[in-house]
Design an enzyme around this catalytic site. Structure first.
Site, PDB file in Angstrom:
ATOM      1  N   GLU A 112       0.832  -1.214   0.000  1.00  0.00           N
ATOM      2  CA  GLU A 112       0.000   0.000   0.000  1.00  0.00           C
ATOM      3  C   GLU A 112       0.862   1.258   0.000  1.00  0.00           C
ATOM      4  O   GLU A 112       0.761   2.113   0.895  1.00  0.00           O
ATOM      5  CB  GLU A 112      -0.970  -0.021   1.188  1.00  0.00           C
ATOM      6  CG  GLU A 112      -1.977  -1.164   1.080  1.00  0.00           C
ATOM      7  CD  GLU A 112      -3.092  -1.119   2.113  1.00  0.00           C
ATOM      8  OE1 GLU A 112      -2.911  -0.495   3.171  1.00  0.00           O
ATOM      9  OE2 GLU A 112      -4.151  -1.720   1.866  1.00  0.00           O
ATOM     10  N   GLU A 161      -5.449  -8.419  -1.373  1.00  0.00           N
ATOM     11  CA  GLU A 161      -6.135  -8.270  -0.078  1.00  0.00           C
ATOM     12  C   GLU A 161      -7.590  -7.937  -0.337  1.00  0.00           C
ATOM     13  O   GLU A 161      -7.890  -7.055  -1.143  1.00  0.00           O
ATOM     14  CB  GLU A 161      -5.550  -7.124   0.760  1.00  0.00           C
ATOM     15  CG  GLU A 161      -4.257  -7.439   1.433  1.00  0.00           C
ATOM     16  CD  GLU A 161      -3.790  -6.322   2.355  1.00  0.00           C
ATOM     17  OE1 GLU A 161      -4.644  -5.673   2.992  1.00  0.00           O
ATOM     18  OE2 GLU A 161      -2.570  -6.106   2.424  1.00  0.00           O
TER      19      GLU A 161
HETATM   20  C1  BG6 Z   1      -4.470  -3.176   4.653  1.00  0.00           C
HETATM   21  C2  BG6 Z   1      -3.120  -3.644   5.116  1.00  0.00           C
HETATM   22  O1  BG6 Z   1      -4.510  -1.783   4.790  1.00  0.00           O
HETATM   23  O2  BG6 Z   1      -5.582  -3.510   5.370  1.00  0.00           O
HETATM   24  C3  BG6 Z   1      -3.144  -4.793   6.099  1.00  0.00           C
HETATM   25  O3  BG6 Z   1      -2.257  -3.936   4.050  1.00  0.00           O
HETATM   26  C4  BG6 Z   1      -4.287  -4.608   7.049  1.00  0.00           C
HETATM   27  O4  BG6 Z   1      -1.898  -4.874   6.725  1.00  0.00           O
HETATM   28  C5  BG6 Z   1      -5.584  -4.607   6.246  1.00  0.00           C
HETATM   29  O5  BG6 Z   1      -4.326  -5.552   8.064  1.00  0.00           O
HETATM   30  C6  BG6 Z   1      -6.841  -4.503   7.085  1.00  0.00           C
HETATM   31  O6  BG6 Z   1      -6.755  -3.443   7.978  1.00  0.00           O
HETATM   32  P1  BG6 Z   1      -6.981  -3.680   9.541  1.00  0.00           P
HETATM   33  O7  BG6 Z   1      -6.700  -2.399  10.179  1.00  0.00           O
HETATM   34  O8  BG6 Z   1      -8.394  -4.130   9.662  1.00  0.00           O
HETATM   35  O9  BG6 Z   1      -6.017  -4.739   9.919  1.00  0.00           O
END
Ligand code: BG6
Length: 467
Positions: free
Chosen positions: A173, A362
């Protein structure tokens, strides 16, 4: 959804070293920026004192339990697992001449375990962490010398794992540095925009150097970037809203533009000029940036809206970006707006713009789970979220978008990045641990575990169009 996913589609899941491994000082590992934020990205930056502890210090103890976890991923049929290498296991302070052998050996063991089951690694070089030594002694990515330290690290791991890892990502990111400069580029949160863009520039140059090194060292290696796919819609069809939306989407697309096209887009010159932002870009940097990525990867959790009208502007509870809520969408328990169609839209936007293969690295739903008296966890909400997003991936593939794979976020429960919570669970596999570290760390299959296994085994044919 029969027949829409290509035969060699890379199904799997994604985790990050600092959110799963724990063992934060084991085998010579140095402190990372993540270790200094025990409460997560939005928590305070705290010096680590002897006796201090944080949830990430143990996380889900993947460092020791990875064989059990990989076996569970294999049971679901994973073709691919995305994780990151903790830079501080390899170069504990960041500026050493020689790497830490014990750290390198850990990832050898991990990749060998994955290979036993035919699971391909997709490896992020830097996922929300860098050696704290580089922050303390050099000022993080604000200092040009960090480029060379990163290149040394990248070349070291490419050489070491070139026969085990064929798919790589540079910075997780990369666009989030605009919103969380300490996590992204190792700068203090109050840094001004010139300092942040200069650090980002150094990181973009470092990313291009890693691309070059990967192409030189890893036979048949492919390397991508990684964007927070924060797609924004205009709140209304007022031309002012549309223009403001384009401007704000360019805030993050800028990173992809540089990494995929090899140069700064013209709109950034105007943006820098009008905002008094000075960035030193040398001719050599311009040359280096020409080494472009092979594919685009991105995260996608939600979409948001933009208005040019300050009176209507209220802040949605997004993770990193401030967005106006979309009145047509429902939200997760954490206020993230759920928009499966947005994923199809985003895939098309990115493919139209870059004409490079895309990898969704993701996507997922952070939710509280309940363990029933019989030990089962019936996470239909997660199944619905993932099902509906994957249906839209299939639609995008039908639109002609080249999609390499899909790794859902947190296939096993892990520590959340934003607030270091365990109770915000994404997994198909439950981990017995709470927000303050109580629990046996025992792993347990949720209902979604069996659902995802069927999706993978049927190559997407078991997905249901619920519209
Ligand atoms: C993304 C990141 O922003 O979102 C992850 O690459 C992160 O590392 C994921 O865990 C979800 O966000 P969160 O805050 O719910 O863990």
């Amino acid at each position: 959804m029969n027949g829409k996913f290509p035969q060699h589609f890379l199904w799997g899941g994604a985790v990050a070293a600092n959110q799963v491994e724990g063992a934060y000082q084991a085998d010579g590992k140095g402190l990372s920026t993540s270790d200094l934020q025990p409460q997560g990205i939005f928590g305070a930056i705290t010096p680590r004192m002897p006796g201090d502890s944080g949830i990430k210090d143990v996380a889900i103890d993947f460092y020791h339990r990875y064989p059990e976890d990989i076996a569970l991923f294999a049971e679901m049929g994973f073709k691919c697992l995305r994780t990151s290498i903790a830079w501080t296991r390899i170069f504990p302070q960041g500026d050493e001449e020689t790497p830490n052998e014990a750290g390198l050996a850990f990832y050898d063991r991990l990749f060998d375990e994955m290979a036993k089951y035919g699971i391909q690694p997709l490896i992020t070089l830097s996922h929300y962490e860098m050696p704290y030594g580089l922050v303390k002694n050099y000022g993080g990515w604000g200092d040009r010398r960090t480029i060379a330290f990163f290149e040394r690290y990248a070349r070291t791991v490419f050489e070491r794992y070139k026969h085990k890892v064929k798919h790589w990502l540079t910075f997780n990111e990369i666009n989030m540095s605009l919103h969380a400069p300490f996590t992204g580029v190792g700068l203090p949160p109050e840094s001004d925009r010139s300092a942040i863009y200069q650090a980002i520039h150094h990181q973009l140059v470092a990313s291009a150097k890693a691309v070059k090194a990967c192409h030189e060292i890893v036979p048949e290696g492919k390397i991508g970037n990684m964007l927070l796919g924060g797609i924004l819609y205009p709140l209304s069809c007022r031309p002012e809203d549309l223009l403001e939306t384009q401007r704000q989407n360019r805030d993050w697309l800028f990173f992809g533009d540089v990494q995929a096209r090899g140069y700064y887009p013209a709109y950034m010159q105007r943006f820098f000029r009008e905002n008094g932002i000075q960035v030193e870009i040398t001719n050599e940097d311009r040359q280096t940036l020409r080494e472009t990525i092979d594919f685009i990867s991105f995260s996608y959790y939600m979409s948001g809206c933009v208005t040019a009208d300050p009176e209507q502007y209220e802040t949605a509870r997004g993770n990193i970006l401030d967005m106006v809520p979309n009145p047509h969408l429902a939200s997760s328990e954490w206020g993230w707006q759920i928009d499966p169609i947005g994923l199809r839209y985003l895939l098309n936007v990115l493919y139209d713009r870059y004409q490079k293969p895309l990898f969704i690295v993701e996507n997922g739903l952070g939710a509280k789970d309940r363990v029933e008296a019989d030990g089962s966890i019936n996470d239909d909400y997660r199944i619905n979220y993932l099902n509906d997003h994957l249906v839209q991936v299939a639609e995008a593939i039908d639109d002609g978008v080249e999609v390499m794979g899909y790794t859902s976020w947190g296939p096993i429960d892990l520590v959340s990045a934003s607030k270091a919570e365990m109770s915000k669970r994404y997994g198909f596999i439950h981990v017995d641990r709470d927000d303050v570290g109580n629990g046996s760390l025992e792993r347990r299959r949720k209902k979604s575990f069996y659902w995802y296994r069927d999706v993978i085994h049927s190559n997407g044919a078991s997905l249901k169009d619920r519209r």
